[in-house]
Design a protein around this motif. Structure first.
Motif, PDB file in Angstrom:
ATOM      1  N   HIS A  27     -87.710 -11.535 -15.608  1.00 22.13           N
ATOM      2  CA  HIS A  27     -87.811 -12.950 -15.951  1.00 22.13           C
ATOM      3  C   HIS A  27     -87.110 -13.287 -17.271  1.00 22.13           C
ATOM      4  CE1 HIS A  27     -91.124 -13.160 -12.963  1.00 22.13           C
ATOM      5  NE2 HIS A  27     -90.737 -14.409 -12.864  1.00 22.13           N
ATOM      6  N   TRP A  35     -79.691 -17.649 -17.847  1.00 21.34           N
ATOM      7  CA  TRP A  35     -80.103 -17.201 -16.518  1.00 21.34           C
ATOM      8  C   TRP A  35     -80.824 -15.863 -16.616  1.00 21.34           C
ATOM      9  CZ3 TRP A  35     -78.159 -12.590 -14.855  1.00 21.34           C
ATOM     10  CH2 TRP A  35     -76.893 -12.191 -15.293  1.00 21.34           C
ATOM     11  N   THR A  36     -81.656 -15.623 -15.615  1.00 21.80           N
ATOM     12  CA  THR A  36     -82.436 -14.388 -15.571  1.00 21.80           C
ATOM     13  C   THR A  36     -81.999 -13.562 -14.364  1.00 21.80           C
ATOM     14  OG1 THR A  36     -84.165 -15.315 -14.148  1.00 21.80           O
ATOM     15  CG2 THR A  36     -84.434 -15.602 -16.557  1.00 21.80           C
ATOM     16  N   GLY A  39     -83.375 -15.317 -11.413  1.00 19.79           N
ATOM     17  CA  GLY A  39     -82.653 -16.550 -11.133  1.00 19.79           C
ATOM     18  C   GLY A  39     -81.360 -16.284 -10.388  1.00 19.79           C
ATOM     19  N   HIS A  43     -80.525 -17.303  -6.570  1.00 23.54           N
ATOM     20  CA  HIS A  43     -79.284 -18.016  -6.249  1.00 23.54           C
ATOM     21  C   HIS A  43     -78.566 -17.339  -5.084  1.00 23.54           C
ATOM     22  CE1 HIS A  43     -75.187 -19.518  -6.582  1.00 23.54           C
ATOM     23  NE2 HIS A  43     -74.768 -18.307  -6.891  1.00 23.54           N
ATOM     24  N   ASP A  72     -83.087 -26.210  -7.943  1.00 24.56           N
ATOM     25  CA  ASP A  72     -82.124 -25.335  -8.610  1.00 24.56           C
ATOM     26  C   ASP A  72     -82.537 -23.879  -8.415  1.00 24.56           C
ATOM     27  OD1 ASP A  72     -80.347 -23.997 -10.244  1.00 24.56           O
ATOM     28  OD2 ASP A  72     -80.785 -25.189 -12.036  1.00 24.56           O
ATOM     29  N   TRP A  74     -81.330 -21.246  -9.499  1.00 26.08           N
ATOM     30  CA  TRP A  74     -81.214 -20.427 -10.708  1.00 26.08           C
ATOM     31  C   TRP A  74     -82.484 -20.453 -11.557  1.00 26.08           C
ATOM     32  CZ3 TRP A  74     -77.111 -17.360 -12.086  1.00 26.08           C
ATOM     33  CH2 TRP A  74     -75.938 -17.495 -11.333  1.00 26.08           C
ATOM     34  N   LYS A  75     -83.335 -21.422 -11.330  1.00 21.56           N
ATOM     35  CA  LYS A  75     -84.565 -21.585 -12.129  1.00 21.56           C
ATOM     36  C   LYS A  75     -85.738 -20.956 -11.392  1.00 21.56           C
ATOM     37  CE  LYS A  75     -82.594 -24.466 -15.115  1.00 21.56           C
ATOM     38  NZ  LYS A  75     -81.908 -23.910 -16.213  1.00 21.56           N
ATOM     39  N   GLY A  77     -89.549 -19.771 -12.222  1.00 26.49           N
ATOM     40  CA  GLY A  77     -90.606 -19.817 -13.222  1.00 26.49           C
ATOM     41  C   GLY A  77     -91.253 -18.460 -13.446  1.00 26.49           C
TER      42      GLY A  77
END
Length: 158
Positions: A27, A35-36, A39, A43, A72, A74-75, A77
């Motif tokens: 994370h 970015w992680t 993420g 993607h 999104d 890429w996001k 949580g």
């Protein structure tokens, strides 16, 4: 199919380079862009595997409907467990493979996302496969660099 084998090699690279990372590391943003690991993998699951194969190549209505609802990719949580993202990537790969293995390489896409890409368009399943290989390989390289910055581990292809 040689193209599927090449894509599978890049998919294994993506999963292999994050192997052994704990929840916190997966994370954690490593680069200034924020970015992680999760993420980027999310993607790949949603914007590559689902989008290009299930939506574009196969025209699956459920996949197309999910595009707007997913937000999104890429996001991811911190409340999203890593195993859910990794399991979904594997699931999207399986679903994409079902499309790849049953669609002729010269078949035209069943669906195209309006003017999302302007005048640019892919005309065959083969073009989509080549694009997905390129994008997955590029992102595998991003994961390589992030992993090396995080803990020094390198993915060496011999």
């Amino acid at each position: 199919m040689e193209l599927l084998a090449a894509l599978d090699a890049q998919r294994r690279h993506v999963l292999g380079i994050v192997e052994g990372l704990d929840e916190e590391a997966l994370h954690r943003p490593v680069l200034p862009s924020g970015w992680t690991f999760l993420g980027l993998i999310n993607h790949l699951a949603l914007d590559v595997e689902r989008f290009w194969f299930r939506a574009v190549v196969a025209g699956q209505r459920t996949a197309i409907a999910e595009l707007d609802a997913s937000g999104d990719a890429w996001k991811v949580g911190t409340d999203m467990p890593a195993h859910r993202v990794l399991d979904d990537y594997r699931r999207q790969i399986d679903l994409a493979n079902a499309v790849i293995t049953t669609t002729a390489e010269d078949a035209a896409p069943a669906w195209w996302p309006g003017d999302q890409f302007g005048d640019w368009r892919m005309h065959t399943h083969r073009e989509v496969l080549l694009h997905a290989i390129t994008e997955t390989a590029c992102h595998a390289g991003h994961l390589d660099a992030a992993r090396e910055l995080l803990d020094g581990r390198q993915w060496l292809a011999i």
